[in-house]
Enzyme design. Sequence first.
Site, PDB file in Angstrom:
ATOM      1  N   GLY A   1       0.803  -6.412   3.945  1.00 18.93           N
ATOM      2  CA  GLY A   1       1.890  -7.156   4.014  1.00 18.93           C
ATOM      3  C   GLY A   1       2.664  -6.964   5.382  1.00 18.93           C
TER       4      GLY A   1
ATOM      5  N   GLU B   1       6.967   2.398   9.331  1.00 21.65           N
ATOM      6  CA  GLU B   1       7.605   3.533   8.494  1.00 21.65           C
ATOM      7  C   GLU B   1       8.793   4.202   9.177  1.00 21.65           C
ATOM      8  OE1 GLU B   1       4.114   6.000   6.777  1.00 21.65           O
ATOM      9  OE2 GLU B   1       3.517   5.077   8.398  1.00 21.65           O
TER      10      GLU B   1
ATOM     11  N   LYS C   1       3.544   1.210  20.102  1.00 23.44           N
ATOM     12  CA  LYS C   1       3.982   2.118  19.319  1.00 23.44           C
ATOM     13  C   LYS C   1       3.655   1.815  17.779  1.00 23.44           C
ATOM     14  CE  LYS C   1       6.465   5.132  22.346  1.00 23.44           C
ATOM     15  NZ  LYS C   1       7.994   5.671  22.439  1.00 23.44           N
TER      16      LYS C   1
ATOM     17  N   GLY D   1       0.614  -1.309  -0.020  1.00 21.32           N
ATOM     18  CA  GLY D   1      -0.045  -0.143   0.087  1.00 21.32           C
ATOM     19  C   GLY D   1       0.617   1.218  -0.029  1.00 21.32           C
TER      20      GLY D   1
HETATM   21 MO1  MOS Z   1       1.146   5.328   5.215  1.00 18.45          MO
HETATM   22  S1  MOS Z   1       2.201   6.616   3.841  1.00 18.45           S
HETATM   23  O1  MOS Z   1       0.770   6.113   6.314  1.00 18.45           O
HETATM   24  O2  MOS Z   1       0.239   4.330   4.369  1.00 18.45           O
END
Ligand code: MOS
Length: 753
Positions: free
Chosen positions: A478, A717, A713, A249
């Site tokens: 994923g 990313e 948390k 995504g």
């Molecule tokens: Mo993400 S860029 O928060 O799917």
Amino acid sequence: MSPETQTTFPRHVRHGSNSGQPVSRRDGRLKVTGAATYAADNHPEGLLHAVIATSTIARGRVRSLDVEAAKAHPGVVEVITPANRMPLHHDPNEKMPPFGFRVEVLQDDTVRYVNQPIAVVVAETLEAATEGVRLLAPRYEEEDARTGLDNGLRHEAQSVGVGAPGTVSFGDLDAGLKGAARVTEGDYSTPPQYHNAMEPHAVVAEWDGDTVTIDMPNQALRMSAASYAAYFGIPAENVLIRSPFLGGGFGSKAILNGPQILGILAARQLGRPVKLVLTRAQMYGPVGHRGRTWQKLRLGTGDDGKLTALHHHSIGATSSFDDFVEPAANASLMLYESPAIRVEHEGLRLDIGTPGPMRAPGEASGSASLEIAMDEAAEACGMDPLAFRLANYAETQPGTGKPFSSKALRECYEQGAAAFGWAGRPLEAGTMRDENGFLVGWGMGTAVFPCPQFPAEARATLRADGTALVETGGADMGQGAWTALAQLAAESLGLDLDKVEFHSGRSDLPDGGVAGGSGHTASAGQALSNAGGDVIARLTELATGDPDSPLFGAGNIGVVAAEGRLHRRDDETRSQSYADILARAGQKELVGTGKSGRDPASAEAFAMHSHGAVFAEVKIDPNLMQVRVSRLVGAFAAGRIINPKLVRSQYYGGMIWGISFALQEEAVADRRTGRIMNADLAEYHVPVNADVPRMEAILVPEEDPRVSPLGIKGVGEIGVTGTVGAIANAVWHATGIRVRNYPIRIEDLLRRR
Ligand code: MOS
């Protein structure tokens, strides 16, 4: 918060009975055997195929389309253009809340970017629709494309990202710079990048009167269902989105886009099910991207190596018709202590598709620059980069002074540095060589990412046989939600994982919230855990009120739920199975519900982030100046870890995208036409196995009851954020050359050698 939103960790749960275990992903077998079905695998009866025609110019208008020729082609059923496209209930020129994006769905003949949809051909076969698109032979009235800093329209950005302020200032910047022993400054840039999920955006839509069933990859099911309902003027509950699996995504499937709406529209207009799948090239434009940035950083430092001022300015490219600006400079509000900090954003209107959130939006591009700037400042101070970062460690949130809910970044620095062997690093650049004569460099960067907890809901159903069904309408793209969320549910229910069936990926399930912002486990996981807690509370009531139960009267003492039985807390040998409790109460099943959402008081009182430190080694052939990342060590602290195996995979994935950002990814547009010249995976480079070195991800323990009762948390990313700068800094350390423009290319190093 509702009463279903628990504020403390549920008492009946045995910690670590299920969560904390390195369980393999539950969807693994389905995926490797091909049994997992994706949106485009659906073929409802009577299916038509839709192919979009996309513009080949960046700015102007469509003068003509040969609709007759396309319609005359055998198998073509209809050509949808602005002239005959059915009306929509919501004006697509108006932003759609809550994220506020605008979409191109054939509302007029204006072309605003390359690859904008200009028509849809619908046919009995994919081949006929594809040929129909070719036969349209569009003619344009073309205007000069605005493609860069010199011809775009600059403007102050009021807000950046999805609603962050565009300018934030603390302290007296001028005084901080004037009082500095030295000021280092530089100009940095990051290129346009495209999500390039393996699975292209697709939609299969089937209408039945005023209700529609939509198969599509989607990171935000309920939100999207509400938006589609608004476009078509129907109640939200009339929209069913099914999104069991996503082939990636990265943010691009969290926001609305024109092509998918056009697929749903075509099905409505023609009264038959329609499938629309984007080609790889068509993913470069209408479905978002990471916007290009031009950044400037100025750092004042004192003789003690402490920052006296930090100024971060970023210009972010956006489209001519919408407002998303990469919130890059805001990264400087999260990491380092400074008496004066100023971050500013400008937008630059270009003839491009609207950028959007992608893989750590803001933090990735901002920290990519900030971490180089910190390295330069450390160099100017004659300090080791790690020592310099420790000297500027933020004990509280920079600027606001808010305490962090938790911050084990020091431990990340220590453990990462130790595992990497950082202590042996020479201060000077260009001094290390390996046994083959390659230049060797070591660099580091700090990783940071906010840890949101979104509103989410879940349901848990305990069945007569003592197994459970748990449900939340989220998305597994994923990251392992199927597994981690099921673990949390099983733990809260006191059941083994194999006794718990987990359903997700449908908009008619309890709202699982957004799988984005690295917040899905914290959000949907808490809701599931609360739903399990609700089941156990109801079950406890049944058992403790039953005079024949071994648990009779244990209400005040409490119970412990484990292995499908309730046990008295004061005497765990006295227990009763769930199946038995239900049977004695004459109940076939027992349903519990749960919600989650950040506690507003906690959000007000604390700054909340995941943290990490990434250490990189690069090796560079001195003749070719080709950069290879040879080693990466990341140490991350992200609260409670539900599944260390999957979390490690998330960190690896993030760090690999960091390699990609630093050395590979860039969409190159022709300056004159705005056409992207590498809109495919042959020339738009992303890492392959050969680009990925030995990696280590260290899971630094961290407890944080303030972010949520479960203390979770986010891990998705953050891996990108420290890695990019660490690699750039390693390249400098190997060569003495500072490259401030990403991706770092051979020619940047050759020409300055
Ligand atoms: Mo993400 S860029 O928060 O799917």
